[in-house]
Design a protein around this motif. Structure first.
Motif, PDB file in Angstrom:
ATOM      1  N   LEU A   1     -14.586   1.299 -37.130  1.00  0.00           N
ATOM      2  CA  LEU A   1     -14.017   0.569 -36.001  1.00  0.00           C
ATOM      3  C   LEU A   1     -14.146  -0.937 -36.203  1.00  0.00           C
ATOM      4  CD1 LEU A   1     -15.082   2.570 -32.827  1.00  0.00           C
ATOM      5  CD2 LEU A   1     -12.769   2.190 -33.672  1.00  0.00           C
ATOM      6  N   LYS A   2     -15.328  -1.341 -36.677  1.00  0.00           N
ATOM      7  CA  LYS A   2     -15.569  -2.761 -36.894  1.00  0.00           C
ATOM      8  C   LYS A   2     -14.618  -3.300 -37.968  1.00  0.00           C
ATOM      9  CE  LYS A   2     -19.311  -5.978 -37.843  1.00  0.00           C
ATOM     10  NZ  LYS A   2     -18.938  -6.450 -39.183  1.00  0.00           N
ATOM     11  N   PHE A   3     -14.513  -2.570 -39.076  1.00  0.00           N
ATOM     12  CA  PHE A   3     -13.661  -3.045 -40.170  1.00  0.00           C
ATOM     13  C   PHE A   3     -12.194  -3.068 -39.765  1.00  0.00           C
ATOM     14  CE2 PHE A   3     -17.140  -1.261 -43.103  1.00  0.00           C
ATOM     15  CZ  PHE A   3     -17.842  -2.449 -43.017  1.00  0.00           C
ATOM     16  N   VAL A   4     -11.763  -2.076 -38.990  1.00  0.00           N
ATOM     17  CA  VAL A   4     -10.367  -2.076 -38.531  1.00  0.00           C
ATOM     18  C   VAL A   4     -10.123  -3.286 -37.635  1.00  0.00           C
ATOM     19  CG1 VAL A   4      -8.646  -0.848 -37.134  1.00  0.00           C
ATOM     20  CG2 VAL A   4     -10.033   0.414 -38.776  1.00  0.00           C
ATOM     21  N   SER A   5     -11.098  -3.603 -36.770  1.00  0.00           N
ATOM     22  CA  SER A   5     -10.913  -4.744 -35.868  1.00  0.00           C
ATOM     23  C   SER A   5     -10.917  -6.066 -36.626  1.00  0.00           C
ATOM     24  CB  SER A   5     -11.974  -4.756 -34.771  1.00  0.00           C
ATOM     25  OG  SER A   5     -13.192  -5.220 -35.299  1.00  0.00           O
ATOM     26  N   GLU A   6     -11.505  -6.075 -37.835  1.00  0.00           N
ATOM     27  CA  GLU A   6     -11.505  -7.293 -38.661  1.00  0.00           C
ATOM     28  C   GLU A   6     -10.356  -7.319 -39.655  1.00  0.00           C
ATOM     29  OE1 GLU A   6     -16.391  -7.772 -39.112  1.00  0.00           O
ATOM     30  OE2 GLU A   6     -15.201  -7.031 -40.786  1.00  0.00           O
ATOM     31  N   LYS A   7      -9.509  -6.281 -39.659  1.00  0.00           N
ATOM     32  CA  LYS A   7      -8.465  -6.100 -40.674  1.00  0.00           C
ATOM     33  C   LYS A   7      -9.080  -6.159 -42.076  1.00  0.00           C
ATOM     34  CE  LYS A   7      -4.531  -7.996 -38.139  1.00  0.00           C
ATOM     35  NZ  LYS A   7      -3.621  -6.851 -38.144  1.00  0.00           N
ATOM     36  N   ASN A   8     -10.229  -5.540 -42.204  1.00  0.00           N
ATOM     37  CA  ASN A   8     -11.030  -5.660 -43.406  1.00  0.00           C
ATOM     38  C   ASN A   8     -10.784  -4.465 -44.343  1.00  0.00           C
ATOM     39  OD1 ASN A   8     -13.080  -6.007 -45.254  1.00  0.00           O
ATOM     40  ND2 ASN A   8     -14.549  -6.743 -43.726  1.00  0.00           N
ATOM     41  N   SER A   9      -9.685  -4.514 -45.107  1.00  0.00           N
ATOM     42  CA  SER A   9      -9.339  -3.382 -45.986  1.00  0.00           C
ATOM     43  C   SER A   9     -10.340  -3.204 -47.111  1.00  0.00           C
ATOM     44  CB  SER A   9      -7.967  -3.563 -46.629  1.00  0.00           C
ATOM     45  OG  SER A   9      -7.092  -4.250 -45.824  1.00  0.00           O
ATOM     46  N   HIS A  10     -10.901  -4.329 -47.623  1.00  0.00           N
ATOM     47  CA  HIS A  10     -11.783  -4.198 -48.791  1.00  0.00           C
ATOM     48  C   HIS A  10     -13.080  -3.478 -48.463  1.00  0.00           C
ATOM     49  CE1 HIS A  10     -11.961  -8.284 -47.042  1.00  0.00           C
ATOM     50  NE2 HIS A  10     -13.269  -8.126 -47.114  1.00  0.00           N
ATOM     51  N   GLU A  11     -13.600  -3.655 -47.224  1.00  0.00           N
ATOM     52  CA  GLU A  11     -14.825  -2.915 -46.869  1.00  0.00           C
ATOM     53  C   GLU A  11     -14.508  -1.440 -46.611  1.00  0.00           C
ATOM     54  OE1 GLU A  11     -17.804  -4.004 -47.158  1.00  0.00           O
ATOM     55  OE2 GLU A  11     -17.811  -6.169 -46.787  1.00  0.00           O
ATOM     56  N   ILE A  12     -13.326  -1.171 -46.059  1.00  0.00           N
ATOM     57  CA  ILE A  12     -12.905   0.235 -45.881  1.00  0.00           C
ATOM     58  C   ILE A  12     -12.856   0.906 -47.251  1.00  0.00           C
ATOM     59  CG2 ILE A  12     -10.940   1.731 -45.270  1.00  0.00           C
ATOM     60  CD1 ILE A  12     -11.747   0.730 -42.682  1.00  0.00           C
ATOM     61  N   ALA A  13     -12.319   0.182 -48.231  1.00  0.00           N
ATOM     62  CA  ALA A  13     -12.187   0.743 -49.581  1.00  0.00           C
ATOM     63  C   ALA A  13     -13.550   1.088 -50.183  1.00  0.00           C
ATOM     64  CB  ALA A  13     -11.435  -0.238 -50.474  1.00  0.00           C
TER      65      ALA A  13
END
Lengths: 209, 301
Positions: B175-187
């Protein structure tokens, strides 16, 4: 033509990032020359935007971006973890790679029955990490030379950035745990990204290749 | 009665003028004015802490010894004091109140002006569309000719993706990474490739057509498509808009104006809060506008 304001961290990381901008076709003349000038501008007619780059203290980059004084900024991940700004984190620049780690003297053995004394420049990161473990800690907030704390028995452990581990070894310290992987990140103001989407995506596209 | 806003006195401050324009708009749409005359017991806010954006509350002891609070939020009071059973009727309110919150940057309480509306009860998709339309019109009224956007996401869609991940800590990270548009941490997450790819796609979604690929056959998708279909380019799909899943469901949205560094409007559908407050089968949706944030960037309207 839209101007994109970019906050760069003064120092080694900022210089590395400037070279990355240069390699990506976004070079800014004079930016790496020694001097006291803080703001540098260049128009990119083919991309239909201008860049205005300015040097700020590394710890302040997230503030400039969150408050909209900069549309985007380059910040080390440790500063983002510590300050937790409400911004978008759009790209991992894969430079300035290191870890946020817990380190202690070679002969350290944790005693769960006492409060753990943690020396660090990153109180928020340390607090969150130990809260996650349910460990009772006391934070000793320092502004540098954190490695000294366990040697002088000011603290039991340190939470600090570890790049090569040389400083730790030379001071008879070892890493006990890794908390997070760090590197330079490109962050954007949430509102600015709505209205300068194409320009910011263009910059990201160039930095990525 | 003052009907023409152009005849208002010159000494009104821009945010006061904006508040009146919004009040006129909501009243024209048949919303009735809600005024909070009393204080709530502290308990109301303590029980619903996660619903509040800032969890610090100013408390005081009333004459009879009860622990009371200065309101950090208006929605909870509106839901608590509904005259009619929301399971049977539709009730629409707007308000213009001062609320008391701490800001993250200065660790101190501040008085904040909030104008907002709530649409509560037995409602259908037309009501949701109306609230979105009013959010958009609110932005238009206070934007002073500047560009504005309303970012909309759907928590039902997001939850259907999250429910495939078992580990609750991982879900919070996602949820946090999606709210940050943080694709690299999702990866970097330890989750199956399929989910990883879908999440990265979700972060970069800009139009409804891309959602079809991610949520093929999802129950909420047609509903979401239908809802956003008739709005123009100022309404955008953006899944970085996230609100607490314990309270919100369905659509959630944030409004931005060019030159204002933070979101100025925030809202969503909160059936889950209704359930927590004892209204099993009713719906609710609303939003608030934070006029203080217009601040120095907007000298005149």
């Amino acid at each position: 033509m839209r101007v994109i304001n970019v906050a760069l961290p003064k120092g080694r990381l900022g210089e590395r990032v400037c070279r990355l901008f240069e390699k990506s076709g976004l070079s800014i003349p004079g930016i790496l020359e020694p001097g006291r000038k803080l703001i540098f501008e260049r128009e990119f007619a083919d991309l239909n935007f201008a860049l205005r780059l300015f040097w700020v203290k590394p710890f302040d980059v997230p503030v400039y971006v969150e408050r909209g004084a900069a549309d985007i900024g380059i910040s080390a991940k440790d500063i983002l973890l510590e300050r937790e700004p409400d911004v978008y984190e759009l790209l991992d620049l894969k430079t300035g790679i290191c870890t946020m780690s817990v380190a202690a003297l070679e002969n350290f053995a944790d005693d769960n029955s006492r409060t753990l004394r943690v020396a660090t420049e990153f109180p928020n990161i340390a607090r969150k990490y130990y809260a996650g473990l349910g460990r009772d800690i006391d934070i000793i907030c320092l502004r540098g030379s954190v490695e000294l704390a366990p040697i002088l028995n000011l603290s039991d452990v340190i939470v600090d950035i570890v790049e090569t581990g040389t400083t730790l070894r030379e001071n008879n310290l070892r890493v006990i745990n890794n908390i997070a992987n760090l590197s330079a990140r490109l962050i954007a103001n949430k509102s600015a990204y709505k209205f300068k989407t194409q320009e910011i995506n263009n910059i990201i596209g160039k930095l990525r290749t | 009665m003052l009907r023409d806003l152009n005849t208002l006195p010159k000494y009104l401050r821009p945010e006061e003028f904006a508040a009146l324009k919004l009040r006129e708009l909501y009243s024209d749409y048949g919303y009735s004015f809600y005024r909070m005359g009393k204080f709530e017991e502290y308990d109301l806010y303590a029980k619903n802490k996660e619903f509040l954006i800032s969890q610090d509350i100013i408390t005081f002891t009333d004459i009879d010894g009860k622990l009371m609070a200065l309101k950090p939020d208006v929605t909870l009071s509106i839901v608590k004091h509904l005259r009619e059973n929301p399971e049977n009727v539709l009730q629409k309110f707007f308000y213009d109140e001062k609320i008391y919150r701490t800001s993250r940057n200065i660790r101190a309480f501040r008085e904040i002006s909030q104008v907002g509306l709530e649409c509560i009860g037995a409602f259908d998709e037309a009501c949701v569309r109306e609230v979105l339309e009013l959010a958009l019109k609110s932005l238009e009224k206070i934007s002073d000719g500047k560009e504005y956007v309303l970012d909309v996401s759907h928590l039902g869609l997001l939850s259907s993706l999250l429910s495939r991940i078992d580990n609750t800590n991982l879900r919070a990270d996602i949820l946090k990474f999606v709210s940050e548009k943080n694709s690299h941490e999702i990866a970097n997450l330890q989750i199956p490739e399929l989910e990883k790819n879908l999440l990265v796609k979700l972060i970069n979604v800009s139009g409804i057509s891309e959602l079809r690929e991610i949520f093929r056959g999802n129950y909420y998708l047609a509903q979401f498509e239908n809802l956003l279909g008739n709005f123009g380019g100022n309404v955008r799909v953006d899944f970085s808009v996230i609100s607490d899943l314990n309270y919100y469901n369905g659509i959630v949205f944030r409004g931005f104006i060019d030159g204002v560094p933070e979101s100025i409007l925030s809202g969503g559908q909160y059936d889950n809060l209704m359930r927590r407050m004892g209204h099993e089968n009713s719906h609710a949706i609303g939003f608030a506008v934070y006029l203080d944030k217009l601040g120095g960037n907007h000298e005149s309207y």
